[in-house]
Design a protein around this motif. Structure first.
Motif, PDB file in Angstrom:
ATOM      1  N   ILE A 586      -5.132 -55.686   6.446  1.00  0.00           N
ATOM      2  CA  ILE A 586      -4.236 -54.352   5.776  1.00  0.00           C
ATOM      3  C   ILE A 586      -5.246 -53.083   5.577  1.00  0.00           C
ATOM      4  O   ILE A 586      -6.109 -53.409   4.781  1.00  0.00           O
ATOM      5  CB  ILE A 586      -3.571 -54.637   4.519  1.00  0.00           C
ATOM      6  N   PRO A 587      -5.002 -52.156   6.457  1.00  0.00           N
ATOM      7  CA  PRO A 587      -6.013 -51.002   6.184  1.00  0.00           C
ATOM      8  C   PRO A 587      -5.885 -50.350   4.955  1.00  0.00           C
ATOM      9  O   PRO A 587      -5.065 -50.487   4.202  1.00  0.00           O
ATOM     10  CB  PRO A 587      -5.218 -49.918   7.008  1.00  0.00           C
ATOM     11  N   GLY A 611       2.180 -45.504   0.617  1.00  0.00           N
ATOM     12  CA  GLY A 611       2.186 -44.997   1.921  1.00  0.00           C
ATOM     13  C   GLY A 611       2.663 -46.030   3.099  1.00  0.00           C
ATOM     14  O   GLY A 611       3.265 -47.275   2.441  1.00  0.00           O
ATOM     15  N   VAL A 612       2.489 -46.135   4.266  1.00  0.00           N
ATOM     16  CA  VAL A 612       2.759 -47.072   5.063  1.00  0.00           C
ATOM     17  C   VAL A 612       1.623 -47.339   5.595  1.00  0.00           C
ATOM     18  O   VAL A 612       0.416 -46.843   6.040  1.00  0.00           O
ATOM     19  CB  VAL A 612       3.410 -46.310   6.248  1.00  0.00           C
ATOM     20  N   TYR A 613       1.269 -48.688   5.667  1.00  0.00           N
ATOM     21  CA  TYR A 613       0.075 -49.394   6.059  1.00  0.00           C
ATOM     22  C   TYR A 613       0.450 -50.442   7.004  1.00  0.00           C
ATOM     23  O   TYR A 613       1.257 -51.560   6.758  1.00  0.00           O
ATOM     24  CB  TYR A 613      -0.423 -50.188   4.791  1.00  0.00           C
ATOM     25  N   TRP A 614      -0.237 -50.463   8.429  1.00  0.00           N
ATOM     26  CA  TRP A 614       0.314 -51.335   9.463  1.00  0.00           C
ATOM     27  C   TRP A 614      -0.763 -52.510   9.263  1.00  0.00           C
ATOM     28  O   TRP A 614      -2.001 -52.627   9.624  1.00  0.00           O
ATOM     29  CB  TRP A 614      -0.024 -50.535  10.613  1.00  0.00           C
ATOM     30  N   ALA A 615      -0.190 -53.629   8.434  1.00  0.00           N
ATOM     31  CA  ALA A 615      -0.792 -54.897   8.657  1.00  0.00           C
ATOM     32  C   ALA A 615      -0.881 -55.387   9.957  1.00  0.00           C
ATOM     33  O   ALA A 615       0.153 -55.199  10.633  1.00  0.00           O
ATOM     34  CB  ALA A 615      -0.342 -55.694   7.810  1.00  0.00           C
ATOM     35  N   TYR A 616      -2.112 -55.956  10.551  1.00  0.00           N
ATOM     36  CA  TYR A 616      -2.124 -56.214  11.938  1.00  0.00           C
ATOM     37  C   TYR A 616      -2.825 -57.530  12.126  1.00  0.00           C
ATOM     38  O   TYR A 616      -3.633 -58.042  11.515  1.00  0.00           O
ATOM     39  CB  TYR A 616      -2.565 -54.931  12.740  1.00  0.00           C
ATOM     40  N   VAL A 633       5.267 -51.222   3.200  1.00  0.00           N
ATOM     41  CA  VAL A 633       5.514 -49.725   2.773  1.00  0.00           C
ATOM     42  C   VAL A 633       5.350 -49.898   1.369  1.00  0.00           C
ATOM     43  O   VAL A 633       5.899 -50.698   0.603  1.00  0.00           O
ATOM     44  CB  VAL A 633       6.921 -49.410   2.957  1.00  0.00           C
ATOM     45  N   VAL A 634       4.315 -49.113   0.769  1.00  0.00           N
ATOM     46  CA  VAL A 634       4.288 -48.958  -0.592  1.00  0.00           C
ATOM     47  C   VAL A 634       5.089 -47.812  -1.135  1.00  0.00           C
ATOM     48  O   VAL A 634       4.532 -46.530  -0.984  1.00  0.00           O
ATOM     49  CB  VAL A 634       2.798 -49.107  -1.165  1.00  0.00           C
TER      50      VAL A 634
ATOM     51  N   GLY B 213       6.720 -37.902   2.015  1.00  0.00           N
ATOM     52  CA  GLY B 213       8.212 -38.145   2.035  1.00  0.00           C
ATOM     53  C   GLY B 213       8.708 -38.883   3.343  1.00  0.00           C
ATOM     54  O   GLY B 213       9.950 -38.974   3.587  1.00  0.00           O
ATOM     55  N   ASP B 214       7.793 -39.076   4.451  1.00  0.00           N
ATOM     56  CA  ASP B 214       8.376 -39.599   5.680  1.00  0.00           C
ATOM     57  C   ASP B 214       8.459 -40.892   5.775  1.00  0.00           C
ATOM     58  O   ASP B 214       8.346 -41.420   7.068  1.00  0.00           O
ATOM     59  CB  ASP B 214       7.661 -38.859   6.776  1.00  0.00           C
ATOM     60  N   LEU B 215       7.837 -41.700   4.617  1.00  0.00           N
ATOM     61  CA  LEU B 215       7.740 -43.282   4.901  1.00  0.00           C
ATOM     62  C   LEU B 215       8.794 -43.697   6.085  1.00  0.00           C
ATOM     63  O   LEU B 215       8.375 -44.828   6.676  1.00  0.00           O
ATOM     64  CB  LEU B 215       7.654 -43.850   3.451  1.00  0.00           C
TER      65      LEU B 215
END
Lengths: 636, 636
Positions: A586-587, A611-616, A633-634, B213-215
C-alpha cells in the motif's frame, strides 16, 4: 585490466606482517611451549597420493541440482541463508532477527509477534549479529526438523522450521550479554530412547555485572551458560561460570557440552583478556546439572525465573559432584569442535599456534573420579600454524583447521597428532596446507558435524576478499571458498562473494531435508478460506478487511475505510500452484508483504491519510500482474 | 533423488496452459491482427551458422575476475545489487530505500537523513519495490558517475554514486503513485556541448485523483511524467498526461523521451484496463516542454511547487506546438527499449503477440509538421510469440525479446522485421528461439542500452524458478539465466537463483567504472581525524561521544553516560587498509553499523537503560577482533 588485480601480494604481505607484528609486540607469537622440533614435524610431508580425489565440478549445468544444502548464518542481516552446494548459489534467505521487506518480516502481525514488540507495537530490535547455525539431530545425523541461529547483539536465539524454511520462535536469553556459541544436543544424557535433539546450549561471551550495584566491580562481572528447550524454546536453566563462553560443542552421547573460554582473566581491556598463558575449555555435565535443578539446588537472578546452578571453579572441585570441569587450553582459544568419531573435542589456539585435542572418555572418567587431573584428558596439543580458529573433519581421521594469520587451511591427522604428542616425533600429523584468500574464520566440511562426515567438500569463510572480485567501493564482500577434500591434497575449486558477514555454516546431503513447497491453509488460524468470506467488517473504529488473492486479482477490487480507522487487513493466497506467490503493498502506508501459495498474513495500520491508494501485487505472478490491484479509498 | 526434479514438465505445461486459458477467456490470445502467414514467417529459419559464437565460460577460476559489471534492481529489498558477469556472482548490495542492518543504513544519522524521516526522527518508510536501474551516460555510453533506481511503492527515486557504491540522495516524487519506469537522458536536446546525462525521466503507473474531492470520479484520475535533475535530484517539471506510464526510454540525441502506456482506458479494474484493442507509446518533446516551463506555461498541483505542463491529447493536437505525441501500440504493451543504433524504440505487446518498431526520425518529423499522422512512425508491428515483454540488442541488428507466456527468448532481426512489415513476406525476421526456465520478465544484453552494444551476453530474469534449484520452502528464488549470444544461436550457459524480486538490470564492461576502495576522511564533515580528539563531551543532557577505531581497538575502551542522556556517538575508522572495515554494536540499544576504512558515521540514542553494555566490533577485522570492545556504562 583492472588495477586491483596487481595489489594482492602487497596486501597479503601487509596484513600478515602487520598483524603478526602487533601480536609479537604483545608477546603472543612466542607463546607456544612446544619445542623447536615441532615446527619441523609440522611441515607437510609429500608422499605419493594414495587418494587422488574425485574432482567433481562445482559448476553445474543449467537446471542441474546441487547435491548438498548449506545453512549459512547471515551475520548482520540477522537471517539464515540457504545455499546449494557445491555450486555455492544462494537459494533463499530466511529472515529471523531483522526485518525483511520482501517477505514482510517485521511488517506483518504474525512476524512482529515472533520478533518481539515494544508496548506500542513497534519492533523491540531491528539489528542483529548472527554467527552460528546448527540443526537438530537424530541418530547422530541431521533430521531435518529445525535449525537454530544466534543473535550476539541482543542475545536472542531463533528457531527455523526446515519444512517451510521459516523462523517460528525467538527467545531472548536473560542475564547475559554477547550470546555467541550455540549447539543442540545430539541425544539425551540419561534416557537412551531419546536419540534426538531436545536441548540447545548457548554460550555468552561478555561478562557483565549481575546486580545493578556492581557496575564498576569488575571482579563481580560474570558470564552464564544457557540451556534452551528445543521444542518450547523456553530457557531450561543457566550455569554461572568463571571466565566467559565463546563457541559451543556437544558430544554424540549427549552427556557433555562444552565451551571454549578466551577470557578466564575477566579482563575488560584486550590486553587484560590475554594476560594469562592458558585459558580453558569448560565442560558441562548435563545430567548432573539437570539433577541439581530438579533437586532445587539453584538460585535465580533479578526478575528472571530461570534456575541458575553454580558452575564456578570453587564450587566444583570435587569430581564426584562437579557440574563443570575446566580443561586448560593455550591463550585465547577460538573454536571447539567435536570429531565425527565421537571421541574428541578440538580447541584451536587463536593466539597460540596450536590445537588442543581433548579426549571425551577421559573427561567423563574425571567426572567419575577415575582421572586424577582434568588436564590429563588432553590427548594432544600440537602446533599447526599462526592463528588457528576452527576445525572441520572428513570422517577419515583428518581435521582441517583455519589459520587466520597464515591465511591457510591446514589438514592434519588426529591420530598422528596424538602419537606425536605422546612422544613419537616421527609422526607426521600435518598432511597438507592450502593457501586461502584471505584471513579465514570458520570452515566446515560436508556432514562434518555428524557421524556421517563424508569428506567431499570443505567451505571456508574468508573474512577478507580484497582483490578476488570486481571492486565495488570500500565495503568488500567476504570470500567463501569451496575446496575439494575428496583426495589427499586439498584443491581450491571456486570463490564466492557473500555479503558481510556470515560466520559459520553447516553442509549436509540434500536427502536429509523434505521441504514443503506449498503451505497448508490450516497452518493459519485467520485464513480466509473462501473468497465469499471477504469484505470490510467494522467494529467501531476497528476495521477488518478480509481478502483473498488468485492470479490475476484480489477478491476485493476496492475497499473503503475512514480516516482514523485502525485497519487490520488479512490476506490469504488461495493460489495452490507452487511458486505462485503474491505481494501486497500500500503506497505511503509502509505496507509490503508476500503471501506464498495457501499462506495467510495480516497487517494492522491506522488509516491516517485520506485519498486513493492503489494497493498492488508486488510479486510477479501472471501476465496481468501489473493490472492486479485493489484500490484503498480512505474517506476524510 | 530429489522428488522435485520430476515436476518440471508438468509445471510448465500447467502454467502455460492455465495462463493462456485465462487470457483466452478474456479474449486476449486472439487479439493479433496479423494474417496466418505471419506465423509461418515467424518460425525460426535454420541456415548454416555463419557465426558459431565464442562460447566463453561463465565459470571463472578461483581469483579470476569477471569482465562485466551488472547493476541489478533489488525489488522489495529496496537496494541495488552489483553482480560480476559472466559468473553471476553478487559482489555487493547497496541499500537505498530500505534499512540494512549490516551497513547501519537507516540506523546512522547520515543514512536516516538521506532516507527521509518523520518529525520524531524515525524513518518515513521501511519498505520499497525497486524495479529499474539505469546509469548516467556520456557520448552514448556509461560514464561511471551515477546510477538511479526507483521505488514503486512510495514513488521515490534514489541516486547511487558509482565511485563509493553508496546511495547519496533520495527524492519522493509529488502528485503521483506507482512510479515505475525510469531512464536518464543521454545528452541535452538543445546544447550539443552537453553530451552527458543531466535529467532523469520517471513514469507513474497509477492514475490517481489530483484533488481531494475527486476520490470517486474515475475520469478525473490522472498520471504524470516527471523529470528529475540528475545533479540536484530536485524535480524539474511534470507533464500531465492521458493514460498512464509504464516503462521509460530516451533517445540518443536527447530530444525524445517516451513511456509505454497499458491503461489508456483509465480503468480501475483489470478488465477495464484491457478493454481497448490499442494502447500507446507516449513521446515527450523535451526541448519544447522545457521552453514551455521557461515561458511560464504551467500550473502547480496542491502543495507542490513543481511546474506541471499539459501533455494531454486534447492540448497537443497541433504537431507544431505539441509537447507530446501518442503513438498507438497494441493492447497493454509492456516495455519500451531504444535500439543501440539510435533509430528505433521498440514496444513489446504483452497481451498482443507483437513488437512495435517506432522510427524516431519520423516521430521528430511529426513534431516538425512533416509527417501527417503520428502512427506513420510505426516501422513494423510483427508477431513474436505469446506475452512479449522486454527487448535487448546485440549491436548487430538483432533484438531479443522475452515471451512471458511462451517462456522463451526470441531473437529477431529488426531490419528484416521492417521489410516483412513493408510487405516482403519472405523476410525471415525470427532468427532463433530459446526456452528459458520460466516466465521471463526483463532481459538485458551486455552494453545493450548503449551505442557500444557488444552482443556477448544476455541475462534473463525468469520470474519463476520452481524446479531449477534445491527446494527451500514455499518462497522460491527467481532464476536469472545467462545466455551466450555471441553466435547466431543462443546458448543457455547457467542458472542463478536470486532473492525476489529483481526486475531490471544493466550490464557493462568493467573498464567503465573506477571505484574507490578507501574513503577520504574529508568526505565526512564530522570526522574524528585524530584519536586525541576522542572523548565524552557533555552539553546539559546532550552528550557527544567521539571515538576512532584502529584494529584491534576503539580509542575509548569505555565511556560513561547518565540515564536519560541523548547520546550522539561519532565513530571514525582511522584504518587505511583496504577491506579493513569495523562494526559497532551496542547490545539492547538497537545500534549496529559499520565504518569502512576512513569512513565516519554517527548514531543518536537515548540512554534509557542503566547498566554495562559491551559495545563491540561486529565486522571481523583482526585476530583480536573478539576482544575489540568498548564498555558503555550508563549510570542510573
Amino acid at each position: 585490466m583492472n588495477s586491483n588485480e596487481h595489489q594482492a601480494p602487497a596486501r597479503r604481505r601487509f596484513l600478515n606482517t602487520a598483524a603478526a607484528a602487533g601480536l609479537a609486540g604483545a608477546g603472543l607469537v612466542a607463546c607456544s611451549d612446544k619445542p623447536a622440533t615441532a615446527t619441523a614435524a609440522a611441515k607437510a610431508s609429500a608422499p605419493a597420493l594414495a587418494n587422488p580425489g574425485e574432482h567433481a565440478s562445482v559448476h553445474l549445468k543449467p537446471g542441474e541440482l546441487d547435491t548438498y544444502y548449506g545453512l549459512w548464518s547471515g551475520g548482520h542481516t540477522g537471517d539464515m541463508r540457504v545455499l546449494g552446494l557445491p555450486s555455492g548459489r544462494e537459494i533463499t534467505r530466511i529472515p529471523c532477527f531483522v526485518p525483511d521487506a520482501l517477505v514482510g518480516w517485521g511488517i506483518t502481525n504474525e512476524s512482529k509477534k515472533i520478533m518481539g514488540q515494544k508496548a506500542d507495537g513497534s519492533l523491540k530490535y531491528t539489528v542483529a549479529d548472527s554467527h552460528h547455525v546448527h540443526a537438530s539431530y537424530k541418530d547422530g545425523n541431521y533430521d531435518g526438523r529445525y535449525a537454530w541461529i544466534n543473535d550476539k547483539i541482543n542475545s536472542r536465539i531463533a528457531r527455523i522450521r526446515l519444512d517451510y524454511f521459516v523462523c517460528d520462535k525467538i527467545t531472548e536469553l536473560p542475564n547475559v550479554q554477547g550470546f555467541h556459541g550455540i549447539f543442540p544436543d545430539k541425544r539425551d544424557p540419561v534416557d537412551p530412547a531419546i536419540n534426538h535433539t531436545t536441548r540447545v546450549f548457548c554460550g555468552a561471551e561478555f561478562q557483565v555485572p549481575l546486580t545493578a550495584g556492581d557496575l564498576d566491580k569488575h571482579d563481580k562481572y560474570r558470564s552464564l551458560f544457557t540451556c534452551v528447550d528445543a521444542e518450547s524454546m523456553q530457557v531450561r536453566w543457566q550455569v554461572l561460570i568463571d571466565g566467559n563462553c565463546d563457541l559451543t560443542a556437544t558430544s554424540y552421547d549427549g552427556k557433555l557440552a562444552a565451551t571454549n573460554q578466551y577470557n578466564v582473566e575477566g579482563g575488560v581491556k584486550y590486553e587484560d583478556m590475554m594476560s594469562a598463558e592458558r585459558d580453558a575449555c569448560l565442560f558441562f555435565n548435563v545430567a548432573r546439572i539437570e539433577a541439581a535443578v530438579k533437586a532445587g539446588q539453584f538460585k535465580t537472578i533479578g526478575d528472571s525465573k530461570v534456575p541458575v546452578v553454580d558452575g564456578t571453579r570453587d564450587a566444583n572441585k570435587d569430581p564426584k559432584t562437579a557440574l563443570t570441569a575446566y580443561v586448560s587450553v593455550p591463550k585465547n582459544p577460538h573454536g571447539v569442535n567435536a570429531s565425527p568419531d565421537g571421541k574428541y573435542f578440538i580447541c584451536a589456539g587463536k593466539l597460540s599456534p596450536t590445537a588442543t585435542v581433548i579426549d571425551l572418555a577421559k573427561v567423563l572418567a574425571w567426572f567419575d573420579g577415575k582421572l586424577e587431573k582434568i588436564d590429563q584428558s588432553i590427548a594432544a596439543e600440537v602446533e599447526l600454524g599462526l592463528g588457528p580458529l576452527h576445525t572441520a573433519f572428513d570422517g577419515r581421521g583428518n581435521a582441517y583447521t583455519t589459520l587466520f594469520l597464515d591465511s591457510q587451511v591446514v589438514k592434519w591427522n588426529v591420530d598422528a597428532a596424538i602419537k606425536f604428542a605422546a612422544g613419537d616425533k616421527n609422526a607426521k600429523y600435518v598432511v597438507d596446507r592450502l593457501d586461502v584468500q584471505y584471513q579465514p574464520g570458520h570452515l566446515n566440511a560436508s556432514q562434518s558435524e555428524t557421524k556421517a562426515a563424508d569428506g567431499k567438500w570443505l567451505a571456508v569463510g574468508c573474512k577478507f576478499a580484497k582483490d578476488r572480485f570486481l571492486p565495488a567501493g570500500p565495503l568488500h564482500p567476504e570470500n567463501e571458498q569451496m575446496i575439494d577434500i575428496s583426495g589427499d591434497k586439498m584443491v581450491l575449486m571456486a570463490d564466492h562473494p557473500v555479503r558481510g558477514e556470515p560466520h559459520d555454516f553447516i553442509i549436509f546431503k540434500r536427502e536429509l531435508l523434505k521441504p514443503k513447497p506449498v503451505y497448508a491453509l490450516d497452518e493459519f488460524p485467520n485464513a480466509i478460506k473462501d473468497p465469499k468470506e471477504t469484505g470490510v467488517f467494522r467494529q467501531g473504529r476497528k476495521v477488518t478487511v478480509k481478502m483473498t488473492s488468485q492470479a490475476p486479482a484480489f477478491s476485493l477490487r476496492e475497499f473503503r475505510v475512514k480516516k482514523g480507522d485502525e485497519v487490520t487487513l488479512i490476506l490469504t493466497n488461495l493460489d495452490k500452484v507452487q511458486d505462485l506467490t503474491h505481494g501486497f503493498a500500500i503506497p505511503k502506508y509502509n505496507v509490503n508483504f508476500i503471501v506464498n501459495p495457501q499462506e495467510t498474513a495480516s497487517v494492522t495500520f491506522i488509516a491516517d491519510k485520506p485519498g486513493v491508494y492503489w494497493a498492488y501485487c508486488t510479486h510477479f505472478c501472471h501476465a496481468l500482474h501489473l493490472e492486479m490491484r485493489s484500490r484503498m479509498v480512505v474517506e476524510a
